[in-house]
Structure formats: C-alpha cells, structure tokens
Design an enzyme around this catalytic site. Structure first.
Site, PDB file in Angstrom:
ATOM      1  N   TYR A  27       0.839  -1.210   0.000  1.00 49.87           N
ATOM      2  CA  TYR A  27       0.000   0.000   0.000  1.00 49.87           C
ATOM      3  C   TYR A  27       0.874   1.260   0.000  1.00 49.87           C
ATOM      4  O   TYR A  27       0.790   2.109  -0.888  1.00 49.87           O
ATOM      5  CB  TYR A  27      -0.916  -0.029   1.236  1.00 49.87           C
ATOM      6  N   LYS A  45       1.716   3.685  -3.397  1.00 44.84           N
ATOM      7  CA  LYS A  45       1.180   5.056  -3.399  1.00 44.84           C
ATOM      8  C   LYS A  45       2.310   6.087  -3.326  1.00 44.84           C
ATOM      9  O   LYS A  45       2.236   7.149  -3.944  1.00 44.84           O
ATOM     10  CB  LYS A  45       0.179   5.241  -2.249  1.00 44.84           C
TER      11      LYS A  45
HETATM   12  N1  LIG Z   1     -10.462   4.413   2.661  1.00 43.95           N
HETATM   13  C1  LIG Z   1      -9.779   5.238   3.406  1.00 43.95           C
HETATM   14  O1  LIG Z   1     -10.042   5.409   4.609  1.00 43.95           O
HETATM   15  C2  LIG Z   1      -8.637   6.022   2.795  1.00 43.95           C
HETATM   16  C3  LIG Z   1      -7.808   6.767   3.624  1.00 43.95           C
HETATM   17  C4  LIG Z   1      -6.821   7.554   3.067  1.00 43.95           C
HETATM   18  C5  LIG Z   1      -6.640   7.569   1.701  1.00 43.95           C
HETATM   19  N2  LIG Z   1      -7.419   6.799   0.883  1.00 43.95           N
HETATM   20  C6  LIG Z   1      -7.165   6.855  -0.559  1.00 43.95           C
HETATM   21  O2  LIG Z   1      -8.087   7.759  -1.133  1.00 43.95           O
HETATM   22  C7  LIG Z   1      -8.289   7.414  -2.523  1.00 43.95           C
HETATM   23  C8  LIG Z   1      -9.772   7.420  -2.819  1.00 43.95           C
HETATM   24  O3  LIG Z   1     -10.386   6.538  -1.934  1.00 43.95           O
HETATM   25  P1  LIG Z   1     -11.968   6.271  -1.963  1.00 43.95           P
HETATM   26  O4  LIG Z   1     -12.248   5.517  -0.713  1.00 43.95           O
HETATM   27  O5  LIG Z   1     -12.684   7.518  -2.264  1.00 43.95           O
HETATM   28  O6  LIG Z   1     -12.065   5.285  -3.208  1.00 43.95           O
HETATM   29  P2  LIG Z   1     -13.278   4.314  -3.611  1.00 43.95           P
HETATM   30  O7  LIG Z   1     -14.514   4.701  -2.922  1.00 43.95           O
HETATM   31  O8  LIG Z   1     -12.785   2.921  -3.454  1.00 43.95           O
HETATM   32  O9  LIG Z   1     -13.437   4.671  -5.171  1.00 43.95           O
HETATM   33  C9  LIG Z   1     -12.440   4.335  -6.061  1.00 43.95           C
HETATM   34  C10 LIG Z   1     -12.699   4.911  -7.434  1.00 43.95           C
HETATM   35  O10 LIG Z   1     -11.733   4.331  -8.337  1.00 43.95           O
HETATM   36  C11 LIG Z   1     -12.417   3.660  -9.388  1.00 43.95           C
HETATM   37  N3  LIG Z   1     -11.754   2.395  -9.733  1.00 43.95           N
HETATM   38  C12 LIG Z   1     -11.461   1.382  -8.909  1.00 43.95           C
HETATM   39  N4  LIG Z   1     -10.934   0.357  -9.607  1.00 43.95           N
HETATM   40  C13 LIG Z   1     -10.909   0.746 -10.903  1.00 43.95           C
HETATM   41  C14 LIG Z   1     -10.502   0.129 -12.113  1.00 43.95           C
HETATM   42  N5  LIG Z   1      -9.992  -1.100 -12.132  1.00 43.95           N
HETATM   43  N6  LIG Z   1     -10.629   0.816 -13.252  1.00 43.95           N
HETATM   44  C15 LIG Z   1     -11.139   2.066 -13.252  1.00 43.95           C
HETATM   45  N7  LIG Z   1     -11.574   2.718 -12.146  1.00 43.95           N
HETATM   46  C16 LIG Z   1     -11.444   2.051 -10.986  1.00 43.95           C
HETATM   47  C17 LIG Z   1     -13.791   3.340  -8.849  1.00 43.95           C
HETATM   48  O11 LIG Z   1     -14.684   3.152  -9.939  1.00 43.95           O
HETATM   49  P3  LIG Z   1     -15.943   2.150  -9.805  1.00 43.95           P
HETATM   50  O12 LIG Z   1     -16.970   2.900  -8.996  1.00 43.95           O
HETATM   51  O13 LIG Z   1     -16.353   1.913 -11.207  1.00 43.95           O
HETATM   52  O14 LIG Z   1     -15.459   0.927  -9.081  1.00 43.95           O
HETATM   53  C18 LIG Z   1     -14.076   4.573  -8.006  1.00 43.95           C
HETATM   54  O15 LIG Z   1     -14.509   5.626  -8.809  1.00 43.95           O
HETATM   55  C19 LIG Z   1      -7.638   6.063  -2.721  1.00 43.95           C
HETATM   56  O16 LIG Z   1      -6.410   6.248  -3.382  1.00 43.95           O
HETATM   57  C20 LIG Z   1      -7.400   5.552  -1.302  1.00 43.95           C
HETATM   58  O17 LIG Z   1      -6.267   4.711  -1.220  1.00 43.95           O
HETATM   59  C21 LIG Z   1      -8.435   6.042   1.415  1.00 43.95           C
END
Ligand SMILES: NC(=O)c1ccc[n+]([C@@H]2O[C@H](COP(=O)([O-])OP(=O)(O)OC[C@H]3O[C@@H](n4cnc5c(N)ncnc54)[C@H](OP(=O)(O)O)[C@@H]3O)[C@@H](O)[C@H]2O)c1
Length: 284
Positions: free
Chosen positions: A175, A179
């Site tokens: 991870y 990133k």
């Molecule tokens: N979760 C946490 O607490 C957290 C904390 C800190 C940072 N982050 C980071 O913040 C960022 C955004 O997180 P999030 O939770 O908002 O993300 P998310 O809800 O998982 O959404 C991910 C997005 O990426 C797209 N995606 C995923 N796989 C794909 C693929 N194979 N091809 C094309 N598009 C794809 C998804 O499209 P679909 O809807 O079509 O699947 C969706 O639009 C990430 O980089 C994550 O690591 C997360």
C-alpha cells in the site's frame, strides 16, 4: 505547597492555550467573515477565466463528495467526469455533467478526452482485497500515472491526487510503497501545480461493504472527536480542502497537503449556510 500551586497554574495556562488553539469555537462573526472570504475566492476564481476540470474516480466515496461540492460551489464553468462506467444521476444538475468513458488499460486511445483542462482531480483507488496485488498496483499506480501523463500532454496546469497519510515509497508494505511511488512520479511530471493530499482514515458511510474499514471508523470516532486532525478525515472536509486549495493563490510546484492542512483548508468551507450559497449562486 507554593511550588505545587505554581505548577498547577502553569499547567492550566498550557491546557487553556492548547484548548483555545484546537477546540475553541470561532465567533459567529469570525465564521461569517471566513465563509465570506472563502466564497469570494471561489467567485473570483470562477470569474477570472472559463476554467474547466475533470474528475477521475467520481463514483468512489471521495470522488462523489468532490462532485457534490463542485456542483454546489461552482468554481468551474465545465466539470467532466472520466471513468470506466456511466452513472445515472437523479439530481438535475448532476445529470448535466459531461461523462466520458475510458478503457484504463488502453488510455493511449483516449488522448482527446484529457485535452484542454485547467485542473484535474484524481480520486481513483482500490484495495488489495478487492483487486489483488497486481490489480492494486495497476489502479493505484499505472492508471493514475497514465492519466496524469495524458492530462499533462493535453495542457493541464494543476493536478490534484488523493493519496494517503503515512505512505512511503521505501515501505515494505504494498500500500505505502505503491502510493509513495505514484505520488513521486506524478509530482515529477512538471505540472504548474501538483497537490498530493494525504488524508487519514476517511470518515464516510461507505456504499460498498468493507467490514474492516467500518470497524476501524467506529473505533476511531472518539479520536475524531477529541483530536480531529490526528488520524481521521471527514470525506466532505477532504473535498472542500481540494476546492479551497484550487482557488487559493499558491506558489508553483509540487506540494504535499497533510491531514492538518486538509482540515484547515476544508474547514474554511464547513458550516456553510445554505442561504449564503443560494445568494452566492444568484450573484454568479
Ligand atoms: N479508505 C480510506 O479510509 C482512505 C484513507 C486515506 C486515503 N485513501 C485513498 O483515497 C483514494 C480514494 O479513496 P476512496 O475511498 O474515495 O475510493 P473508492 O470509494 O474505493 O473509489 C475508487 C474509485 O476508483 C475507481 N476504480 C477502482 N478500480 C478501478 C478500475 N480497475 N478501473 C477504473 N476505475 C477504478 C472506482 O470506480 P468504480 O466505482 O467503477 O469501481 C471509483 O470511482 C484512494 O487512493 C485511497 O487509497 C483512502
């Protein structure tokens, strides 16, 4: 006895200053003037030029929050969603957004879709559990870097990337290392501005079921209350921070926006009175 009393006095001054610095609610006038100046900045940004932006990952949690805020605050004349699938919105304003469907494995076929934007927001992401190790690297590195490259060729000035707190290219964890590498490569691409956001755990009622994340969020609720910037980030705060950081004049180059700054920027638009937004919109 006098020594103890002095220590108690010093301790209370330190505690009071810490409390004031972190938790004292600003006065209504302070909030009003902060909101007014934040909204002025957005208005000036919008009026300065016909700016346009795209959002990658608009169907994810941070992407959805960002789209909602962009539609609400309207800093751009044109907002385009670039993703792998089309979304059917109920809301009339969201329905009007331009949606472009791309094949992320063959981004080179979609050069035209990334042409001519001023600002690009990348909220793409996945988990190792969902996509496997290779799939994780593909989405979190290859797709992000590939899209950023096309946007740069297309003349983009400001690229925003949602990364994460604690990432490190030299980490032995997939991870953090993936990133970290993505953050560096995008930062080295030479955009006029690159903003890499490193939020903590995103506080959101996630649509997708991720039990471990749900438990973590639950456990972290008291921490979020007592020390808001320590390890958690409300999803709306992140979205608002990205918008404020777009409209604020900042030096050119690449920057890391840590969680404290995300909160600082995002809070400039928190507690916005819906009437103020309504008045603001009619002025545009
Ligand atoms: N979760 C946490 O607490 C957290 C904390 C800190 C940072 N982050 C980071 O913040 C960022 C955004 O997180 P999030 O939770 O908002 O993300 P998310 O809800 O998982 O959404 C991910 C997005 O990426 C797209 N995606 C995923 N796989 C794909 C693929 N194979 N091809 C094309 N598009 C794809 C998804 O499209 P679909 O809807 O079509 O699947 C969706 O639009 C990430 O980089 C994550 O690591 C997360």
């Amino acid at each position: 006895m006098r020594l103890i009393l002095s220590w108690i006095r010093i301790l209370s001054v330190v505690l009071a200053s810490w409390w004031n610095a972190n938790y004292q609610n600003p006065s209504t006038e302070d909030v009003a003037s902060l909101l007014h100046s934040s909204m002025d900045l957005i208005k000036q940004y919008r009026q300065a030029a016909d700016k346009s932006c795209f959002i990658l990952g608009a169907t994810g949690e941070s992407g959805k929050a960002l789209v909602k805020e962009l539609v609400r605050l309207k800093p751009f004349h044109k907002v385009v969603l670039i993703g792998r699938r089309r979304v059917d919105y109920d809301n009339a304003e969201l329905k009007q957004l331009d949606q472009r469907i791309v094949d992320f494995d063959h981004l080179e076929n979609h050069r035209a879709d990334f042409q001519g934007f001023d600002v690009g927001y990348c909220c793409l992401g996945t988990t190792r559990g969902k996509s496997g190790a290779d799939g994780f690297v593909k989405v979190e590195h290859d797709y992000v870097v590939g899209a950023a490259r096309l946007a740069k060729e297309g003349g983009l000035q400001h690229f925003h990337l949602v990364s994460s707190m604690g990432v490190n290219e030299n980490s032995f964890l997939l991870y953090g290392s993936t990133k970290g590498r993505t953050d560096r490569e995008v930062s080295e691409m030479g955009f006029e501005r690159t903003s890499v956001y490193r939020p903590g755990v995103l506080m959101v009622n996630r649509e997708e079921s991720r039990p471990l994340e749900a438990i973590t969020r639950c456990v972290l609720k008291p921490v979020a209350y007592l020390a808001p910037t320590l390890i958690t980030t409300p999803i709306e705060t992140l979205a608002r921070a990205m918008i404020m950081n777009t409209v604020l004049e900042q030096p050119a180059g690449a920057e890391i926006v840590d969680n404290k700054r995300i909160h600082l920027l995002g809070n400039m638009l928190n507690n916005v009175d819906p009437h103020a937004i309504k008045d603001f919109k009619t002025e545009l």
